[in-house]
Design a protein around this motif. Structure first.
Motif, PDB file in Angstrom:
ATOM      1  N   UNK A 295       0.822  -1.202   0.000  1.00 17.15           N
ATOM      2  CA  UNK A 295       0.000   0.000   0.000  1.00 17.15           C
ATOM      3  C   UNK A 295       0.860   1.258   0.000  1.00 17.15           C
ATOM      4  N   UNK A 296       1.997   1.193   0.665  1.00 16.56           N
ATOM      5  CA  UNK A 296       2.918   2.334   0.676  1.00 16.56           C
ATOM      6  C   UNK A 296       3.385   2.659  -0.746  1.00 16.56           C
ATOM      7  N   UNK A 297       3.657   1.634  -1.533  1.00 17.46           N
ATOM      8  CA  UNK A 297       4.112   1.846  -2.905  1.00 17.46           C
ATOM      9  C   UNK A 297       3.019   2.497  -3.759  1.00 17.46           C
ATOM     10  N   UNK A 298       1.778   2.124  -3.506  1.00 17.12           N
ATOM     11  CA  UNK A 298       0.665   2.696  -4.257  1.00 17.12           C
ATOM     12  C   UNK A 298       0.467   4.163  -3.893  1.00 17.12           C
ATOM     13  N   UNK A 299       0.474   4.452  -2.591  1.00 16.21           N
ATOM     14  CA  UNK A 299       0.243   5.818  -2.137  1.00 16.21           C
ATOM     15  C   UNK A 299       1.423   6.735  -2.436  1.00 16.21           C
ATOM     16  N   UNK A 300       2.606   6.156  -2.654  1.00 16.59           N
ATOM     17  CA  UNK A 300       3.785   6.964  -2.962  1.00 16.59           C
ATOM     18  C   UNK A 300       3.616   7.717  -4.282  1.00 16.59           C
ATOM     19  N   UNK A 301       2.690   7.273  -5.104  1.00 14.46           N
ATOM     20  CA  UNK A 301       2.443   7.927  -6.385  1.00 14.46           C
ATOM     21  C   UNK A 301       1.554   9.161  -6.230  1.00 14.46           C
ATOM     22  N   UNK A 302       0.982   9.313  -5.038  1.00 16.57           N
ATOM     23  CA  UNK A 302       0.127  10.465  -4.773  1.00 16.57           C
ATOM     24  C   UNK A 302       0.979  11.650  -4.305  1.00 16.57           C
TER      25      UNK A 302
ATOM     26  N   UNK B 160       4.298   7.944   6.113  1.00 14.72           N
ATOM     27  CA  UNK B 160       5.123   7.415   7.200  1.00 14.72           C
ATOM     28  C   UNK B 160       4.634   6.001   7.487  1.00 14.72           C
ATOM     29  N   UNK B 161       5.557   5.102   7.771  1.00 16.17           N
ATOM     30  CA  UNK B 161       5.161   3.730   8.081  1.00 16.17           C
ATOM     31  C   UNK B 161       6.035   3.161   9.183  1.00 16.17           C
TER      32      UNK B 161
ATOM     33  N   UNK C  79       0.737   5.802   7.687  1.00 17.66           N
ATOM     34  CA  UNK C  79       0.097   7.106   7.774  1.00 17.66           C
ATOM     35  C   UNK C  79       0.301   7.859   6.459  1.00 17.66           C
ATOM     36  N   UNK C  80      -0.792   8.377   5.921  1.00 17.38           N
ATOM     37  CA  UNK C  80      -0.728   9.141   4.679  1.00 17.38           C
ATOM     38  C   UNK C  80      -1.400  10.496   4.908  1.00 17.38           C
ATOM     39  N   UNK C  81      -0.665  11.579   4.699  1.00 14.93           N
ATOM     40  CA  UNK C  81      -1.161  12.935   4.934  1.00 14.93           C
ATOM     41  C   UNK C  81      -1.182  13.722   3.639  1.00 14.93           C
TER      42      UNK C  81
ATOM     43  N   UNK D   7     -17.716  12.508   4.341  1.00 13.03           N
ATOM     44  CA  UNK D   7     -16.433  13.004   3.849  1.00 13.03           C
ATOM     45  C   UNK D   7     -15.331  11.982   4.095  1.00 13.03           C
ATOM     46  N   UNK D   8     -15.369  11.360   5.273  1.00 17.87           N
ATOM     47  CA  UNK D   8     -14.357  10.348   5.597  1.00 17.87           C
ATOM     48  C   UNK D   8     -14.437   9.174   4.635  1.00 17.87           C
ATOM     49  N   UNK D   9     -15.653   8.740   4.323  1.00 11.58           N
ATOM     50  CA  UNK D   9     -15.817   7.633   3.376  1.00 11.58           C
ATOM     51  C   UNK D   9     -15.325   8.014   1.987  1.00 11.58           C
ATOM     52  N   UNK D  10     -15.564   9.263   1.601  1.00 10.11           N
ATOM     53  CA  UNK D  10     -15.103   9.716   0.289  1.00 10.11           C
ATOM     54  C   UNK D  10     -13.582   9.663   0.196  1.00 10.11           C
ATOM     55  N   UNK D  11     -12.914  10.109   1.254  1.00  9.70           N
ATOM     56  CA  UNK D  11     -11.449  10.044   1.286  1.00  9.70           C
ATOM     57  C   UNK D  11     -10.967   8.600   1.270  1.00  9.70           C
ATOM     58  N   UNK D  12     -11.651   7.764   2.030  1.00  4.73           N
ATOM     59  CA  UNK D  12     -11.308   6.332   2.089  1.00  4.73           C
ATOM     60  C   UNK D  12     -11.367   5.707   0.695  1.00  4.73           C
ATOM     61  N   UNK D  13     -12.475   5.934  -0.007  1.00  6.04           N
ATOM     62  CA  UNK D  13     -12.631   5.329  -1.329  1.00  6.04           C
ATOM     63  C   UNK D  13     -11.726   5.962  -2.368  1.00  6.04           C
ATOM     64  N   UNK D  14     -11.381   7.237  -2.162  1.00 11.34           N
ATOM     65  CA  UNK D  14     -10.503   7.907  -3.117  1.00 11.34           C
ATOM     66  C   UNK D  14      -9.125   7.237  -3.154  1.00 11.34           C
ATOM     67  N   UNK D  15      -8.621   6.866  -1.994  1.00  8.36           N
ATOM     68  CA  UNK D  15      -7.276   6.320  -1.929  1.00  8.36           C
ATOM     69  C   UNK D  15      -7.209   4.801  -1.834  1.00  8.36           C
ATOM     70  N   UNK D  16      -8.298   4.176  -1.382  1.00  6.55           N
ATOM     71  CA  UNK D  16      -8.233   2.731  -1.133  1.00  6.55           C
ATOM     72  C   UNK D  16      -9.204   1.920  -1.959  1.00  6.55           C
TER      73      UNK D  16
END
Length: 339
Positions: free
Chosen positions: A284-291, A296-297, A303-305, A329-338
């Motif tokens: 998951x860190x590798x996927x989010x690194x593109x954002x 931090x892990x 943790x993704x900020x 809003x929390x669900x929207x953020x959740x689905x946006x990244x995951x």
């Protein structure tokens, strides 16, 4: 080591026989915040045989004012609370078996844990979890001790299945509080007072001295110098859905389990997958690194900020969305990244 518990054994209601009983018992603490850390340390120092501690969260700076097992280093590294607690408790008493579980206390897990213990101590920050604890307690037949505090106020009650009114019996009659630490703050003496009530009752149960249990709901306000003890025996209801004759345990039915929760005192929402999930944090860190955000892990969480929001992801699939109390809003953020 031979005289470690000598002062406790000199207390005649416990004695050497009681100390032996304590050393054979297993206690489950749900929540490792202020009440949980206080009760855990007291029980470990008292020589409990095994302690299982459960918490879904990690240490933050605002915890250090009252959550006694944690250090600044824990807050800097966002160490899961049960991991920080386990390390500190083991240093206090290496003879105690300490099981640390990073998880949310849902009905399925709670019922499984409850079958293995002699007592449950409530150190949570929400009524939904307490209602689940109550139903599990009644179903499995394990006592539990309710405790809560906010501001300078605290409250506690001991529930013995088949004997006392259960938590569900009380909530319609007894004012169990509506404020949170988010709206009213909290001072540490209120925490210590509730811990004292809970641990005292716990020791009575662990040594088998049920006749000495308080059998009253106690509350206090340290700032206003108020104390109350309410006799609640007559509140036990024959038609209670949790402990009555035709009980149905409504709070552990699947349809009543929410998958989102606004965390007490936090501008945060927890999202829990509807089915059990194991996350690969490294992948998951590798996927989010593109954002565009910051990552931090540590071995326990990722943790993704990004901008004003921070997502903290745990291996068990849970996600804490910081920076909002809006579930949508929390669900929207959740689905946006995951997804």
């Amino acid at each position: 080591m031979n005289n470690r518990y000598s002062r406790q054994e000199l207390f005649s209601p416990i004695g050497k026989d009681g100390q032996k009983q304590i050393s054979k018992k297993h206690v489950l603490i749900i929540g490792m915040g202020a009440l949980g850390t206080g009760s855990a340390e007291a029980l470990v120092r008292a020589g409990i045989g095994k302690l299982t501690i459960v918490d879904r969260d990690y240490v933050e700076w605002s915890n250090l004012q009252r959550q006694q097992l944690y250090s600044e280093e824990d807050a800097k590294n966002r160490i899961p609370k049960v991991i920080g607690s386990q390390y500190r408790l083991a240093a206090i008493n290496s003879s105690v078996a300490i099981e640390a579980i990073i998880a949310d206390a849902s009905a399925i897990e709670l019922e499984d844990w409850a079958k293995k213990v002699d007592l449950i101590i409530d150190a949570t920050d929400n009524f939904e979890t307490r209602m689940i604890i109550n139903d599990v307690s009644q179903k499995v037949g394990v006592p539990w001790i309710y405790g809560a505090c906010v501001g300078s106020y605290g409250i506690s009650y001991t529930i013995i299945p088949e004997k006392t009114p259960c938590f569900s019996c009380l909530i319609e009659t007894v004012p169990l509080g509506g404020l949170t630490c988010d709206t009213a703050g909290i001072i540490s003496p209120a925490v210590h007072m509730v811990v004292s009530y809970q641990v005292s009752e716990a020791l009575k149960i662990l040594v088998g001295d049920f006749d000495s249990l308080r059998n009253k709901l106690v509350s206090f306000d340290l700032w206003k110098n108020q104390n109350r003890a309410i006799q609640v025996d007559k509140l036990k209801k024959g038609d209670c859905p949790s402990c009555g004759i035709q009980r149905s345990y409504p709070y552990i039915s699947f349809e009543n389990q929410t998958k989102t929760a606004v965390l007490c005192g936090r501008d945060s929402v927890q999202i829990r997958p509807s089915i059990p999930t194991v996350r690969d944090l490294e992948a998951l860190e590798k996927i989010l690194a593109k954002q565009r955000g910051t990552i931090q892990r540590n071995p326990y969480l990722l943790s993704y900020t990004e901008n004003s929001h921070r997502l903290v992801l745990f291996k068990d699939g849970r996600v804490l969305v910081h920076g909002t109390k809006d579930i949508s809003e929390a669900k929207a953020l959740y689905h946006r990244y995951l997804g």
